[in-house]
Design a protein around this motif. Structure first.
Motif, mmCIF file in Angstrom:
data_model
loop_
_atom_site.group_PDB
_atom_site.id
_atom_site.type_symbol
_atom_site.label_atom_id
_atom_site.label_comp_id
_atom_site.label_asym_id
_atom_site.label_seq_id
_atom_site.Cartn_x
_atom_site.Cartn_y
_atom_site.Cartn_z
ATOM 1 N N GLU A 27 -0.121 -15.787 -0.245
ATOM 2 C CA GLU A 27 -0.411 -14.361 -0.438
ATOM 3 C C GLU A 27 0.561 -13.726 -1.436
ATOM 4 O O GLU A 27 0.171 -12.928 -2.293
ATOM 5 C CB GLU A 27 -0.364 -13.630 0.917
ATOM 6 N N THR A 28 1.824 -14.117 -1.334
ATOM 7 C CA THR A 28 2.831 -13.552 -2.239
ATOM 8 C C THR A 28 2.598 -14.040 -3.669
ATOM 9 O O THR A 28 2.723 -13.262 -4.626
ATOM 10 C CB THR A 28 4.250 -13.951 -1.759
ATOM 11 N N ALA A 29 2.260 -15.310 -3.819
ATOM 12 C CA ALA A 29 2.044 -15.868 -5.168
ATOM 13 C C ALA A 29 0.851 -15.188 -5.847
ATOM 14 O O ALA A 29 0.899 -14.900 -7.050
ATOM 15 C CB ALA A 29 1.826 -17.382 -5.080
ATOM 16 N N LYS A 35 0.395 -9.213 -10.698
ATOM 17 C CA LYS A 35 1.362 -8.291 -11.312
ATOM 18 C C LYS A 35 1.824 -8.780 -12.681
ATOM 19 O O LYS A 35 1.936 -7.996 -13.620
ATOM 20 C CB LYS A 35 2.572 -8.130 -10.379
ATOM 21 N N TYR A 36 2.092 -10.085 -12.798
ATOM 22 C CA TYR A 36 2.695 -10.596 -14.031
ATOM 23 C C TYR A 36 1.719 -11.322 -14.947
ATOM 24 O O TYR A 36 2.121 -11.924 -15.945
ATOM 25 C CB TYR A 36 3.901 -11.487 -13.685
ATOM 26 N N GLY A 37 0.415 -11.256 -14.604
ATOM 27 C CA GLY A 37 -0.600 -11.792 -15.520
ATOM 28 C C GLY A 37 -0.694 -13.302 -15.575
ATOM 29 O O GLY A 37 -0.985 -13.874 -16.625
ATOM 30 N N ALA A 38 -0.486 -13.957 -14.426
ATOM 31 C CA ALA A 38 -0.687 -15.421 -14.379
ATOM 32 C C ALA A 38 -2.083 -15.711 -13.825
ATOM 33 O O ALA A 38 -2.776 -14.806 -13.344
ATOM 34 C CB ALA A 38 0.375 -16.071 -13.508
ATOM 35 N N GLU A 120 5.335 -21.539 -12.645
ATOM 36 C CA GLU A 120 6.459 -22.153 -11.917
ATOM 37 C C GLU A 120 7.383 -21.072 -11.344
ATOM 38 O O GLU A 120 7.831 -21.160 -10.197
ATOM 39 C CB GLU A 120 7.247 -23.089 -12.849
ATOM 40 N N LYS A 121 7.646 -20.049 -12.137
ATOM 41 C CA LYS A 121 8.506 -18.948 -11.663
ATOM 42 C C LYS A 121 7.875 -18.254 -10.460
ATOM 43 O O LYS A 121 8.553 -17.924 -9.487
ATOM 44 C CB LYS A 121 8.714 -17.920 -12.785
ATOM 45 N N ILE A 122 6.574 -18.039 -10.539
ATOM 46 C CA ILE A 122 5.873 -17.313 -9.470
ATOM 47 C C ILE A 122 5.912 -18.095 -8.158
ATOM 48 O O ILE A 122 6.176 -17.529 -7.092
ATOM 49 C CB ILE A 122 4.437 -16.978 -9.932
ATOM 50 N N VAL A 123 5.692 -19.392 -8.223
ATOM 51 C CA VAL A 123 5.692 -20.194 -6.994
ATOM 52 C C VAL A 123 7.108 -20.294 -6.431
ATOM 53 O O VAL A 123 7.326 -20.157 -5.218
ATOM 54 C CB VAL A 123 5.061 -21.591 -7.237
ATOM 55 N N TYR A 124 8.103 -20.482 -7.296
ATOM 56 C CA TYR A 124 9.499 -20.534 -6.846
ATOM 57 C C TYR A 124 9.859 -19.238 -6.103
ATOM 58 O O TYR A 124 10.418 -19.250 -5.005
ATOM 59 C CB TYR A 124 10.430 -20.729 -8.051
ATOM 60 N N LEU A 125 9.512 -18.129 -6.728
ATOM 61 C CA LEU A 125 9.880 -16.832 -6.166
ATOM 62 C C LEU A 125 9.079 -16.508 -4.904
ATOM 63 O O LEU A 125 9.636 -15.989 -3.920
ATOM 64 C CB LEU A 125 9.641 -15.765 -7.240
#
Ligand SMILES: Nc1ncnc2c1ncn2[C@@H]1O[C@H](COP(=O)(O)OP(=O)(O)O)[C@@H](O)[C@H]1O
Ligand SMILES: [Fe+2]
Length: 189
Positions: A27-29, A35-38, A120-125
């Motif tokens: 849900e967070t990803a 939000k960041y256009g991925a 990768e950044k989105i999943v990490y975060l």
């Protein structure tokens, strides 16, 4: 692959607690991707599968690392790091996911890597800030993630590095290299 199929495959591999964490990461990803256009579908699948190998026996993971020519250096560090690259391999082999971006987001979700992609950044975060996470500093990272993806990532990595250092544990150097690459990419000089 649709969400329901992916979730059913992952549920077999995880405990109830880890499965709930996975739903939180998913849900967070998706929110971060919007939000960041991925790509939201890739973020969803990468998040669902990110901890696929979490409960594989250590000797199985050790074998995959050696046989698949993954960095041998991993074996000198906390075995907690192994489920990420081994997960990427098993998700391709057992679940048939072949998308390189999704597999790399799984591969680097624990250590990070210099030059991380947006996915990768989105999943990490998402893994770090999902609503089920409760540890010191997580709220600051959640706040940063509202408006500053790299800032949030830098803070999460600082927290992880200091946490390990406080416990006198070795730090797998890719996390330092990721931190450096993020700090340097944001510098104006
Ligand atoms: N650079 C690193 N060196 C050693 N251990 C690390 C490093 N980065 C993360 N870890 C540890 O790996 C563990 C698993 O991390 P992660 O995959 O992000 O979370 P999860 O427990 O949800 O699978 C954590 O205990 C974390 O402290
Ligand atoms: Fe993980």
């Amino acid at each position: 692959m649709i969400r329901e199929t992916a979730l059913a495959l992952v549920k077999e591999q995880l405990t109830e607690h880890r499965y709930k964490h996975t739903i939180g990461v998913m849900e967070t990803a998706i929110k971060l991707a919007e939000k960041y256009g991925a790509d939201c579908q890739k973020a969803e699948l990468a998040a669902i599968f990110h901890d696929y190998a979490k409960f594989r026996p250590k000797d199985e993971m050790n074998k995959v690392i050696l046989e698949q020519s993954m960095p041998k250096e991993l074996l000198n560090f906390n075995s907690e790091l192994w489920h990420a690259p081994v997960g990427a391999y098993l998700v391709e082999k057992e679940a048939g996911i072949s998308d390189r971006e999704i597999l790399d987001a799984i591969r680097y979700h624990t250590s990070g890597r210099p030059g991380m992609t947006l996915l990768e950044k989105i999943v990490y975060l998402a893994d770090y800030i999902e609503p089920g996470r409760h540890f010191p500093g997580v709220e600051d990272v959640r706040q940063l993630a509202e408006s500053d993806l790299d800032g949030a990532l830098i803070q999460a990595m600082k927290n992880t590095i200091s946490f390990l250092m406080k416990k006198n544990q070795p730090v797998y150097p890719d996390t330092f290299h990721t931190y450096n690459s993020l700090i340097q990419s944001g510098r104006i000089d």
